[in-house]
Design a protein around this motif. Structure first.
Motif, PDB file in Angstrom:
ATOM      1  N   HIS A   1      -9.668   7.919  -0.980  1.00  0.00           N
ATOM      2  CA  HIS A   1      -9.275   6.509  -1.006  1.00  0.00           C
ATOM      3  C   HIS A   1      -8.157   6.302   0.001  1.00  0.00           C
ATOM      4  O   HIS A   1      -6.974   6.423  -0.307  1.00  0.00           O
ATOM      5  CB  HIS A   1      -8.840   6.073  -2.412  1.00  0.00           C
ATOM      6  CG  HIS A   1      -8.772   4.586  -2.545  1.00  0.00           C
ATOM      7  ND1 HIS A   1      -9.588   3.867  -3.394  1.00  0.00           N
ATOM      8  CD2 HIS A   1      -8.018   3.672  -1.899  1.00  0.00           C
ATOM      9  CE1 HIS A   1      -9.318   2.575  -3.270  1.00  0.00           C
ATOM     10  NE2 HIS A   1      -8.357   2.437  -2.367  1.00  0.00           N
TER      11      HIS A   1
ATOM     12  N   HIS B   1      -6.854   4.097   3.678  1.00  0.00           N
ATOM     13  CA  HIS B   1      -7.008   2.921   4.541  1.00  0.00           C
ATOM     14  C   HIS B   1      -6.349   3.273   5.870  1.00  0.00           C
ATOM     15  O   HIS B   1      -5.150   3.043   6.061  1.00  0.00           O
ATOM     16  CB  HIS B   1      -6.343   1.699   3.907  1.00  0.00           C
ATOM     17  CG  HIS B   1      -6.923   1.299   2.585  1.00  0.00           C
ATOM     18  ND1 HIS B   1      -8.066   0.538   2.480  1.00  0.00           N
ATOM     19  CD2 HIS B   1      -6.545   1.581   1.314  1.00  0.00           C
ATOM     20  CE1 HIS B   1      -8.356   0.350   1.197  1.00  0.00           C
ATOM     21  NE2 HIS B   1      -7.443   0.971   0.466  1.00  0.00           N
TER      22      HIS B   1
ATOM     23  N   ASP C   1      -4.693   6.188  -1.711  1.00  0.00           N
ATOM     24  CA  ASP C   1      -4.470   4.751  -1.518  1.00  0.00           C
ATOM     25  C   ASP C   1      -3.059   4.476  -0.996  1.00  0.00           C
ATOM     26  O   ASP C   1      -2.449   3.473  -1.360  1.00  0.00           O
ATOM     27  CB  ASP C   1      -4.721   3.983  -2.824  1.00  0.00           C
ATOM     28  CG  ASP C   1      -5.107   2.523  -2.575  1.00  0.00           C
ATOM     29  OD1 ASP C   1      -5.312   2.151  -1.405  1.00  0.00           O
ATOM     30  OD2 ASP C   1      -5.198   1.760  -3.550  1.00  0.00           O
TER      31      ASP C   1
HETATM   32 ZN   LIG Z   1      -7.362   0.784  -1.699  1.00  0.00          ZN
END
Ligand SMILES: [Zn+2]
Length: 447
Positions: free
Chosen positions: A91, A93, A348
């Motif tokens: 996860h 980005h 994340d």
């Molecule tokens: Zn996320």
């Protein structure tokens, strides 16, 4: 023909150093790791002394008996250190690790890409050889990495996050409303960071656009989120018909949909629509955990550190939501264990250049719920099983997350036994003495 003309032009102009014609068959580089113990990404022990031969980008041979090196080989004397698969963050980005939300929405695109490139190189140097990007305009960066222009992890891109109006991923300001349906116009959409879709038809368009761009899986936001300015956590956003439209489009393309979802309601609706993976799940109840397990759905979970909440100003809507979500981490991991849910791991890390260097620490936090071996298996072999759900849409055909013959050569040589001392993962600069990705050595501290 045009290419031929260009080649002639380049040669005629004497532009040295531009390799354009006459490809020469170069034998692939070969690396021999001698005297290593292997954590293979599947089991709970390290092997006895072994030798591992990497030819090109594949692990060709693993042997307890010695392997004779040839003069062209790069030989690494492991000295009994541990060879393990490169780490995988499910996860991530890629484009959003370092910038602030304001910089992302207002900043210059060239600058954002260069910052993300620098972070990608740092990510690889932390031992993360693969990331699954679950939202953001990462296609250009991925291409630059795959071409060897800059160093970075393999990226399994989702492309833009797909969200409903007001949902998690809608970062528009009120003055940008109303929009003309079907026309991207907000900054987030123009960047390819998040696309708004408010009907099954519109969802199909947005999903197919990401697939055309090269998405290896599709990411939708099925419920409210922390970082988004307009979505309450308890909101369930897409309708089942909208989610199903995304699932159909993705499955027609040979891949799957994963959804951002914290609450039981949003998770249940996603499963009913055919979604194969749930991101987060921090606020789910026990019957929902059982439903996830019974349906063989993946849970992609994160042990959020409290510091991540500090990304948001005290007293803000986002900060309050972060506190509520983070409080659910313990219960969700317990449910995941209790029902033997297929559980992947990711971080994340968003808008937090101070947290990114502590990437490995967010993995070792899992020893609150799992043994060190289980933790390391999750971040390698198990995560790779979820990556494999992309099927033929995987950008990197081959086996990842394991040390076995025929697998892709993403390898870390660890100065010690990470199963006996998982804390080694927290200091990659010191303890990962060799980092190899795709058969190429990116770091080697050994003489
Ligand atoms: Zn996320």
């Amino acid at each position: 023909m045009l290419t031929r003309v260009l080649i002639v032009a380049v040669v005629a102009l004497g532009l040295g150093g531009v390799s354009v014609a006459q490809p020469v068959a170069v034998p692939p580089p070969v690396t021999l790791f001698q005297n290593v113990r292997i954590f293979d990404g599947k089991g709970d022990t390290v092997s006895g002394p072994s030798n591992v031969l990497v030819r090109g980008n594949l692990i060709e041979r693993i042997s307890a008996a010695s392997i004779a090196p040839e003069p062209s080989y790069t030989v690494i004397d492991g000295g009994g250190r541990t060879l393990m698969p490169g780490l995988i963050d499910m996860h991530w980005h890629t484009m959003m690790v370092r910038p602030t939300p304001v910089a992302l929405l207002m900043g210059d695109v060239g600058h954002l890409n260069l910052v993300a490139g620098a972070e990608a190189s740092a990510t690889l140097m932390r031992g993360f050889t693969t990331v699954r990007d679950v939202g953001g305009p990462a296609f250009g960066l991925k291409r630059a990495i795959d071409e060897g222009t800059i160093a970075g992890p393999r990226i399994f891109p989702s492309g833009a996050i797909i969200s409903v109006t007001s949902g998690h991923g809608d970062f528009r300001q009120p003055f940008e409303l109303p929009r003309t349906v079907g026309k991207p116009q907000s900054r987030g959409e123009l960047l390819g960071a998040a696309m708004i879709a408010d009907s099954p038809d519109e969802v199909r368009v947005r999903v197919r656009e990401q697939l055309m761009l090269g998405a290896s899986q599709i990411k939708l936001t099925a419920g409210g989120g922390v970082a988004s300015p307009h979505s309450p956590l308890d909101a369930t956003t897409f309708t089942e018909a909208e989610l199903r439209a995304a699932v159909e489009a993705a499955e027609n393309w040979g891949t799957y949909v994963t959804v951002h979802a914290y609450t039981s309601e949003s998770i249940r609706r996603a499963i009913a629509a055919g979604v194969k993976c749930i991101e987060h799940g921090h606020l789910m109840d026990e019957p929902t955990a059982k439903l996830i397990a019974d349906n063989g759905i993946w849970l992609s979970m994160q042990a959020f550190p409290d510091e991540l909440a500090e990304t948001f100003p005290p007293g803000s809507f986002e900060r309050a939501k972060a506190t509520e979500v983070f409080a659910g981490t313990d219960a969700t991991y317990r449910l995941a264990r209790k029902y033997k849910i297929k559980t992947a791991w990711g971080t994340d890390i968003l808008f937090s250049p101070q947290l990114a260097p502590r990437h490995g620490e967010l993995l070792t936090k899992l020893v609150q719920w799992y043994t060190p071996a289980e933790t390391l298996v999750m971040a390698t072999g198990t995560n790779a099983q979820l990556l494999a759900l992309s099927g033929k849409r995987s950008p990197y055909p081959g086996r990842l997350g394991v040390v076995e013959e025929g697998a892709l050569a993403d390898l870390l040589l660890v100065d010690g036994d990470p199963i006996a001392n998982i804390k080694l993962i927290e200091d990659p600069a010191r303890n990962f003495v060799v980092i190899m990705k795709d058969g190429r050595i990116h770091k080697n501290l050994l003489p």
